[in-house]
Design a protein around this motif. Structure first.
Motif, PDB file in Angstrom:
ATOM      1  N   SER A 221       0.510  16.551   3.128  1.00  0.00           N
ATOM      2  CA  SER A 221      -0.726  16.642   2.343  1.00  0.00           C
ATOM      3  C   SER A 221      -1.767  15.688   2.890  1.00  0.00           C
ATOM      4  O   SER A 221      -1.439  14.585   3.306  1.00  0.00           O
ATOM      5  CB  SER A 221      -0.464  16.242   0.893  1.00  0.00           C
ATOM      6  OG  SER A 221       0.658  16.873   0.393  1.00  0.00           O
ATOM      7  N   PRO A 222      -3.017  16.088   2.856  1.00  0.00           N
ATOM      8  CA  PRO A 222      -4.077  15.159   3.252  1.00  0.00           C
ATOM      9  C   PRO A 222      -4.271  14.097   2.169  1.00  0.00           C
ATOM     10  O   PRO A 222      -3.943  14.310   1.003  1.00  0.00           O
ATOM     11  CB  PRO A 222      -5.314  16.050   3.375  1.00  0.00           C
ATOM     12  CG  PRO A 222      -5.007  17.291   2.626  1.00  0.00           C
ATOM     13  CD  PRO A 222      -3.521  17.422   2.555  1.00  0.00           C
ATOM     14  N   HIS A 223      -4.782  12.965   2.567  1.00  0.00           N
ATOM     15  CA  HIS A 223      -5.058  11.850   1.658  1.00  0.00           C
ATOM     16  C   HIS A 223      -6.496  11.387   1.878  1.00  0.00           C
ATOM     17  O   HIS A 223      -6.733  10.269   2.350  1.00  0.00           O
ATOM     18  CB  HIS A 223      -4.061  10.702   1.905  1.00  0.00           C
ATOM     19  CG  HIS A 223      -2.644  11.104   1.681  1.00  0.00           C
ATOM     20  ND1 HIS A 223      -1.881  11.686   2.656  1.00  0.00           N
ATOM     21  CD2 HIS A 223      -1.864  11.010   0.573  1.00  0.00           C
ATOM     22  CE1 HIS A 223      -0.675  11.943   2.175  1.00  0.00           C
ATOM     23  NE2 HIS A 223      -0.650  11.544   0.909  1.00  0.00           N
ATOM     24  N   PRO A 224      -7.475  12.247   1.542  1.00  0.00           N
ATOM     25  CA  PRO A 224      -8.875  11.947   1.851  1.00  0.00           C
ATOM     26  C   PRO A 224      -9.435  10.747   1.088  1.00  0.00           C
ATOM     27  O   PRO A 224     -10.403  10.133   1.546  1.00  0.00           O
ATOM     28  CB  PRO A 224      -9.616  13.240   1.467  1.00  0.00           C
ATOM     29  CG  PRO A 224      -8.721  13.911   0.492  1.00  0.00           C
ATOM     30  CD  PRO A 224      -7.327  13.533   0.878  1.00  0.00           C
ATOM     31  N   ALA A 225      -8.826  10.390  -0.026  1.00  0.00           N
ATOM     32  CA  ALA A 225      -9.314   9.235  -0.794  1.00  0.00           C
ATOM     33  C   ALA A 225      -8.840   7.911  -0.199  1.00  0.00           C
ATOM     34  O   ALA A 225      -9.328   6.844  -0.577  1.00  0.00           O
ATOM     35  CB  ALA A 225      -8.856   9.339  -2.246  1.00  0.00           C
ATOM     36  N   LEU A 226      -7.919   7.973   0.748  1.00  0.00           N
ATOM     37  CA  LEU A 226      -7.374   6.765   1.369  1.00  0.00           C
ATOM     38  C   LEU A 226      -8.360   6.248   2.415  1.00  0.00           C
ATOM     39  O   LEU A 226      -8.824   6.999   3.273  1.00  0.00           O
ATOM     40  CB  LEU A 226      -6.033   7.113   2.024  1.00  0.00           C
ATOM     41  CG  LEU A 226      -5.125   5.991   2.485  1.00  0.00           C
ATOM     42  CD1 LEU A 226      -4.710   5.099   1.316  1.00  0.00           C
ATOM     43  CD2 LEU A 226      -3.880   6.578   3.134  1.00  0.00           C
ATOM     44  N   SER A 227      -8.673   4.957   2.345  1.00  0.00           N
ATOM     45  CA  SER A 227      -9.590   4.394   3.350  1.00  0.00           C
ATOM     46  C   SER A 227      -8.884   4.300   4.699  1.00  0.00           C
ATOM     47  O   SER A 227      -7.647   4.227   4.771  1.00  0.00           O
ATOM     48  CB  SER A 227     -10.069   3.002   2.924  1.00  0.00           C
ATOM     49  OG  SER A 227      -9.039   2.044   3.104  1.00  0.00           O
TER      50      SER A 227
ATOM     51  N   LYS B  22       0.826  -1.218   0.000  1.00  0.00           N
ATOM     52  CA  LYS B  22       0.000   0.000   0.000  1.00  0.00           C
ATOM     53  C   LYS B  22       0.859   1.268   0.000  1.00  0.00           C
ATOM     54  O   LYS B  22       0.522   2.246  -0.660  1.00  0.00           O
ATOM     55  CB  LYS B  22      -0.971  -0.030   1.169  1.00  0.00           C
ATOM     56  CG  LYS B  22      -2.039  -1.104   0.954  1.00  0.00           C
ATOM     57  CD  LYS B  22      -2.976  -1.245   2.111  1.00  0.00           C
ATOM     58  CE  LYS B  22      -3.956  -2.384   1.804  1.00  0.00           C
ATOM     59  NZ  LYS B  22      -4.872  -2.626   2.890  1.00  0.00           N
ATOM     60  N   VAL B  23       1.965   1.240   0.720  1.00  0.00           N
ATOM     61  CA  VAL B  23       2.863   2.403   0.726  1.00  0.00           C
ATOM     62  C   VAL B  23       3.471   2.589  -0.665  1.00  0.00           C
ATOM     63  O   VAL B  23       3.512   3.706  -1.188  1.00  0.00           O
ATOM     64  CB  VAL B  23       3.960   2.253   1.807  1.00  0.00           C
ATOM     65  CG1 VAL B  23       5.077   3.255   1.596  1.00  0.00           C
ATOM     66  CG2 VAL B  23       3.360   2.420   3.194  1.00  0.00           C
ATOM     67  N   LYS B  24       3.937   1.514  -1.267  1.00  0.00           N
ATOM     68  CA  LYS B  24       4.543   1.616  -2.602  1.00  0.00           C
ATOM     69  C   LYS B  24       3.528   2.044  -3.658  1.00  0.00           C
ATOM     70  O   LYS B  24       3.895   2.663  -4.645  1.00  0.00           O
ATOM     71  CB  LYS B  24       5.195   0.287  -2.994  1.00  0.00           C
ATOM     72  CG  LYS B  24       6.498   0.040  -2.256  1.00  0.00           C
ATOM     73  CD  LYS B  24       7.149  -1.245  -2.706  1.00  0.00           C
ATOM     74  CE  LYS B  24       8.480  -1.455  -2.008  1.00  0.00           C
ATOM     75  NZ  LYS B  24       9.129  -2.704  -2.413  1.00  0.00           N
ATOM     76  N   GLY B  25       2.256   1.728  -3.451  1.00  0.00           N
ATOM     77  CA  GLY B  25       1.217   2.109  -4.395  1.00  0.00           C
ATOM     78  C   GLY B  25       0.676   3.514  -4.162  1.00  0.00           C
ATOM     79  O   GLY B  25      -0.236   3.948  -4.859  1.00  0.00           O
ATOM     80  N   SER B  26       1.227   4.221  -3.192  1.00  0.00           N
ATOM     81  CA  SER B  26       0.747   5.565  -2.851  1.00  0.00           C
ATOM     82  C   SER B  26       1.800   6.602  -3.238  1.00  0.00           C
ATOM     83  O   SER B  26       2.836   6.273  -3.810  1.00  0.00           O
ATOM     84  CB  SER B  26       0.485   5.645  -1.344  1.00  0.00           C
ATOM     85  OG  SER B  26       1.720   5.675  -0.650  1.00  0.00           O
ATOM     86  N   ASP B  27       1.523   7.842  -2.889  1.00  0.00           N
ATOM     87  CA  ASP B  27       2.499   8.910  -3.138  1.00  0.00           C
ATOM     88  C   ASP B  27       3.401   9.161  -1.917  1.00  0.00           C
ATOM     89  O   ASP B  27       4.152  10.123  -1.890  1.00  0.00           O
ATOM     90  CB  ASP B  27       1.772  10.198  -3.545  1.00  0.00           C
ATOM     91  CG  ASP B  27       0.920  10.773  -2.425  1.00  0.00           C
ATOM     92  OD1 ASP B  27       0.668  10.068  -1.427  1.00  0.00           O
ATOM     93  OD2 ASP B  27       0.502  11.939  -2.562  1.00  0.00           O
ATOM     94  N   CYS B  28       3.345   8.291  -0.914  1.00  0.00           N
ATOM     95  CA  CYS B  28       4.089   8.494   0.339  1.00  0.00           C
ATOM     96  C   CYS B  28       5.607   8.583   0.115  1.00  0.00           C
ATOM     97  O   CYS B  28       6.287   9.360   0.787  1.00  0.00           O
ATOM     98  CB  CYS B  28       3.801   7.367   1.328  1.00  0.00           C
ATOM     99  SG  CYS B  28       2.091   7.289   1.862  1.00  0.00           S
ATOM    100  N   MET B  29       6.112   7.790  -0.826  1.00  0.00           N
ATOM    101  CA  MET B  29       7.564   7.746  -1.041  1.00  0.00           C
ATOM    102  C   MET B  29       8.092   9.038  -1.680  1.00  0.00           C
ATOM    103  O   MET B  29       9.294   9.229  -1.792  1.00  0.00           O
ATOM    104  CB  MET B  29       7.937   6.539  -1.907  1.00  0.00           C
ATOM    105  CG  MET B  29       7.533   5.200  -1.303  1.00  0.00           C
ATOM    106  SD  MET B  29       8.346   4.808   0.236  1.00  0.00           S
ATOM    107  CE  MET B  29       9.842   4.084  -0.372  1.00  0.00           C
ATOM    108  N   THR B  30       7.193   9.940  -2.052  1.00  0.00           N
ATOM    109  CA  THR B  30       7.611  11.242  -2.562  1.00  0.00           C
ATOM    110  C   THR B  30       8.257  12.056  -1.436  1.00  0.00           C
ATOM    111  O   THR B  30       9.218  12.784  -1.675  1.00  0.00           O
ATOM    112  CB  THR B  30       6.393  12.010  -3.128  1.00  0.00           C
ATOM    113  OG1 THR B  30       5.770  11.200  -4.116  1.00  0.00           O
ATOM    114  CG2 THR B  30       6.801  13.330  -3.730  1.00  0.00           C
TER     115      THR B  30
END
Length: 139
Positions: A117-123, A61-69
């Motif tokens: 940044s907020p991640h409102p689309a994240l469950s 899930k982390v790799k599939g997100s923008d977190c690693m930016t």
């Protein structure tokens, strides 16, 4: 006969000079210096947690997100490293819930003035899986 005595004296003198005489001997026993134990090879996170379902779900899930930016495992980029987060927070369900809400809502102030940044689309469940993975990284 004088020649024989002379030859015998020369041979005896040479033998003595070359070590043929009796002398005290020293027995030297060398002891091998204890070999320094080689440091244990560092185990990668992938190897350490390869069968852990919390790690597997969270890292996907982390790799599939923008977190690693903004975050890396061991190095600060814009936000704290995951290792710093894991060191700061105990792995409790209360902290998992609180941190998951911070991931979703975003915010600033805990790690400096830079806003996450907020991640409102994240469950909520995905955010919790990500936080559980991060908290596994405590050293």
């Amino acid at each position: 006969m004088k020649k024989q005595i002379l030859v015998f004296g020369i041979v005896a003198g040479l033998a003595f000079a070359c070590g043929g005489g009796e002398k005290a001997t020293e027995t030297v026993t060398e002891t091998a210096a204890p070999e320094a134990a080689a440091p244990a090879p560092e185990i990668s996170l992938e190897d350490k947690y390869k069968d852990d379902p919390i790690y597997i779900k969270g890292v996907e899930k982390v790799k599939g997100s923008d977190c690693m930016t903004c975050h890396m495992v061991d190095r600060k980029i814009i936000g704290p490293s995951y290792a710093e987060v894991a060191a700061k927070y105990e792995n409790t369900e209360e902290n998992v819930n609180m941190l998951a809400q911070k991931v979703i809502a975003g915010g600033a102030g805990v790690w400096g003035e830079v806003m996450m940044s907020p991640h409102p689309a994240l469950s909520e469940e995905d955010a919790k899986d990500m936080v559980r993975y991060i908290l596994l990284l405590k050293k």
